[in-house]
Design a protein around this motif. Sequence first.
Motif, PDB file in Angstrom:
ATOM      1  N   UNK A   5       0.778  -0.902   0.302  1.00 18.17           N
ATOM      2  CA  UNK A   5       0.048   0.022   0.076  1.00 18.17           C
ATOM      3  C   UNK A   5       0.532   1.010   0.270  1.00 18.17           C
ATOM      4  N   UNK A   6       0.328   2.575   0.060  1.00 19.46           N
ATOM      5  CA  UNK A   6       1.042   3.638  -0.583  1.00 19.46           C
ATOM      6  C   UNK A   6       0.829   4.424   0.149  1.00 19.46           C
ATOM      7  N   UNK A   7       1.056   5.802   0.315  1.00 11.37           N
ATOM      8  CA  UNK A   7       0.431   6.953   0.738  1.00 11.37           C
ATOM      9  C   UNK A   7       0.175   6.463   2.193  1.00 11.37           C
ATOM     10  N   UNK A   8      -1.199   7.848   3.077  1.00  9.01           N
ATOM     11  CA  UNK A   8      -1.158   7.072   4.243  1.00  9.01           C
ATOM     12  C   UNK A   8      -1.846   6.451   4.802  1.00  9.01           C
ATOM     13  N   UNK A   9      -2.455   4.968   3.827  1.00  7.44           N
ATOM     14  CA  UNK A   9      -2.362   3.666   4.287  1.00  7.44           C
ATOM     15  C   UNK A   9      -1.134   2.994   4.393  1.00  7.44           C
ATOM     16  N   UNK A  10       0.088   3.412   4.335  1.00  6.78           N
ATOM     17  CA  UNK A  10       0.990   2.837   4.196  1.00  6.78           C
ATOM     18  C   UNK A  10       1.789   3.266   6.006  1.00  6.78           C
ATOM     19  N   UNK A  11       2.027   4.674   5.693  1.00  7.73           N
ATOM     20  CA  UNK A  11       2.343   5.540   6.676  1.00  7.73           C
ATOM     21  C   UNK A  11       1.433   4.777   8.420  1.00  7.73           C
ATOM     22  N   UNK A  49       5.761  -3.698  17.795  1.00  3.77           N
ATOM     23  CA  UNK A  49       6.791  -4.448  18.604  1.00  3.77           C
ATOM     24  C   UNK A  49       7.463  -4.099  19.856  1.00  3.77           C
ATOM     25  N   UNK A  50       6.022  -2.285  19.966  1.00  5.83           N
ATOM     26  CA  UNK A  50       6.156  -1.618  21.522  1.00  5.83           C
ATOM     27  C   UNK A  50       4.684  -3.666  22.591  1.00  5.83           C
ATOM     28  N   UNK A  51       3.794  -4.148  21.897  1.00 13.04           N
ATOM     29  CA  UNK A  51       3.310  -5.405  22.615  1.00 13.04           C
ATOM     30  C   UNK A  51       2.030  -4.532  23.091  1.00 13.04           C
ATOM     31  N   UNK A  52       1.610  -3.200  22.110  1.00 11.79           N
ATOM     32  CA  UNK A  52       0.178  -2.183  22.595  1.00 11.79           C
ATOM     33  C   UNK A  52      -0.700  -2.521  21.260  1.00 11.79           C
ATOM     34  N   UNK A  53      -0.960  -3.634  22.027  1.00 14.14           N
ATOM     35  CA  UNK A  53      -1.968  -4.415  20.746  1.00 14.14           C
ATOM     36  C   UNK A  53      -2.910  -3.819  19.833  1.00 14.14           C
ATOM     37  N   UNK A  54      -3.618  -3.063  20.972  1.00 17.63           N
ATOM     38  CA  UNK A  54      -4.965  -2.717  20.570  1.00 17.63           C
ATOM     39  C   UNK A  54      -4.843  -1.310  19.585  1.00 17.63           C
ATOM     40  N   UNK A  55      -3.528  -0.368  20.185  1.00 12.80           N
ATOM     41  CA  UNK A  55      -3.679   0.598  19.073  1.00 12.80           C
ATOM     42  C   UNK A  55      -2.809   0.542  18.221  1.00 12.80           C
ATOM     43  N   UNK A  56      -1.814  -0.920  18.346  1.00 10.07           N
ATOM     44  CA  UNK A  56      -2.056  -1.714  16.447  1.00 10.07           C
ATOM     45  C   UNK A  56      -3.109  -2.074  16.155  1.00 10.07           C
ATOM     46  N   UNK A  57      -3.837  -2.733  16.814  1.00  8.66           N
ATOM     47  CA  UNK A  57      -5.159  -3.135  15.517  1.00  8.66           C
ATOM     48  C   UNK A  57      -5.836  -1.696  14.874  1.00  8.66           C
ATOM     49  N   UNK A  58      -6.221  -0.533  15.886  1.00 10.77           N
ATOM     50  CA  UNK A  58      -6.662   0.321  15.445  1.00 10.77           C
ATOM     51  C   UNK A  58      -5.685   0.833  14.206  1.00 10.77           C
ATOM     52  N   UNK A  59      -4.512   1.045  14.161  1.00 14.55           N
ATOM     53  CA  UNK A  59      -3.894   1.623  13.191  1.00 14.55           C
ATOM     54  C   UNK A  59      -3.767   1.029  12.140  1.00 14.55           C
ATOM     55  N   UNK A  60      -3.987  -1.250  12.157  1.00 15.91           N
ATOM     56  CA  UNK A  60      -3.896  -1.641  11.155  1.00 15.91           C
ATOM     57  C   UNK A  60      -5.235  -1.238   9.762  1.00 15.91           C
ATOM     58  N   UNK A  61      -6.551  -0.988  11.169  1.00 10.46           N
ATOM     59  CA  UNK A  61      -7.434  -0.530  10.281  1.00 10.46           C
ATOM     60  C   UNK A  61      -7.664   1.015   9.538  1.00 10.46           C
ATOM     61  N   UNK A  62      -7.094   1.682  10.077  1.00 13.71           N
ATOM     62  CA  UNK A  62      -6.776   2.656   9.757  1.00 13.71           C
ATOM     63  C   UNK A  62      -5.941   2.856   8.107  1.00 13.71           C
ATOM     64  N   UNK A  63      -5.236   1.443   8.056  1.00 17.76           N
ATOM     65  CA  UNK A  63      -4.612   1.308   7.131  1.00 17.76           C
ATOM     66  C   UNK A  63      -5.456   0.503   5.593  1.00 17.76           C
ATOM     67  N   UNK A  64      -6.264  -0.021   6.341  1.00 20.14           N
ATOM     68  CA  UNK A  64      -7.201  -0.681   5.757  1.00 20.14           C
ATOM     69  C   UNK A  64      -8.750  -0.391   4.784  1.00 20.14           C
ATOM     70  N   UNK A  65      -8.865   0.751   5.709  1.00 16.51           N
ATOM     71  CA  UNK A  65      -9.257   1.828   5.215  1.00 16.51           C
ATOM     72  C   UNK A  65      -9.204   3.026   3.708  1.00 16.51           C
ATOM     73  N   UNK A  95      -7.386  -3.941   0.181  1.00 21.93           N
ATOM     74  CA  UNK A  95      -7.284  -5.145  -0.058  1.00 21.93           C
ATOM     75  C   UNK A  95      -5.563  -5.065  -0.175  1.00 21.93           C
ATOM     76  N   UNK A  96      -5.116  -4.653   1.196  1.00 17.03           N
ATOM     77  CA  UNK A  96      -4.005  -4.787   1.539  1.00 17.03           C
ATOM     78  C   UNK A  96      -3.739  -6.040   2.783  1.00 17.03           C
ATOM     79  N   UNK A  97      -3.008  -6.646   2.255  1.00 23.45           N
ATOM     80  CA  UNK A  97      -2.962  -8.332   3.141  1.00 23.45           C
ATOM     81  C   UNK A  97      -2.572  -8.426   3.488  1.00 23.45           C
ATOM     82  N   UNK A  98      -1.824  -7.703   4.297  1.00 23.83           N
ATOM     83  CA  UNK A  98      -0.847  -7.474   5.059  1.00 23.83           C
ATOM     84  C   UNK A  98      -1.304  -6.930   6.185  1.00 23.83           C
TER      85      UNK A  98
END
Length: 242
Positions: free
Chosen positions: A103-109, A119-135, A139-142
């Motif tokens: 993915x590129x742009x804001x999705x990759x960020x 990596x910091x084991x902050x799983x709930x914020x990570x889930x939120x960030x990956x949700x932003x990427x998917x918005x 189709x960003x499989x990773x």
Amino acid sequence: MPRLECIAVPINATHFLAAIKPGLSSGKASELAEAVGERWTPREVASLLGHRDADVRCCATLTLGLIGDETAIGPLSRLLHDDDPQVHQMAEHAMWSIWFRGCGGSGLEAFERGTQLMAEERYDPAIHAFGEALESCPEFAEAYNQRGMAHFFAGRYEQSVGDCRRALKLMPAHFGAAAGLGHCLCHLGDLPGARIAYRKALDINPRMPAIQAAIDRIDAKLQNTKTGPKVAAASPWRGRGN
């Protein structure tokens, strides 16, 4: 003048190795990628993946890890069955590299922010960030795979199953998502389903001894009893490996 993309001319392996030698010697990935990108497309580089010389296959695989896109995943996945262990390792790394820049742009960020939170084991914020990427990149499989990992470590196995399945639907060659699905199903007590997922992972990438060991444990458990304690996941599901 831009290079015409009409008929792909087979790459001369000697010319290819000469072109990437300065970048390999300097260790500068950007220099190597630029040297190749000026001369050949990823599709043309992929034509070298079947070369009889393992060094050529390794160099082509390394290059595709830098400049390749999802069209290279199929050819690279075939090298996971290569007899040369270094070629296999390079192909595995190249596939992960391509998946991580899907993915590129804001999705990759947002995705990169999610991986840092993981990596910091902050799983709930990570889930939120990956949700932003998917918005931004539906189709960003990773992003699905990484969110599945975050759900797994947070103990939300059913949510993780859903994300692993989405990753596999988008990227059927994603052996990491298949292995992760097996881990989740083990924790949910679905041993037959876990075995199917693990088997799929090994069919794609046969050099994962921890996954084979998990299958062996499941087989022993299913042979001895139809009920009982859950089988532990094959290995810690950290980072890119499974």
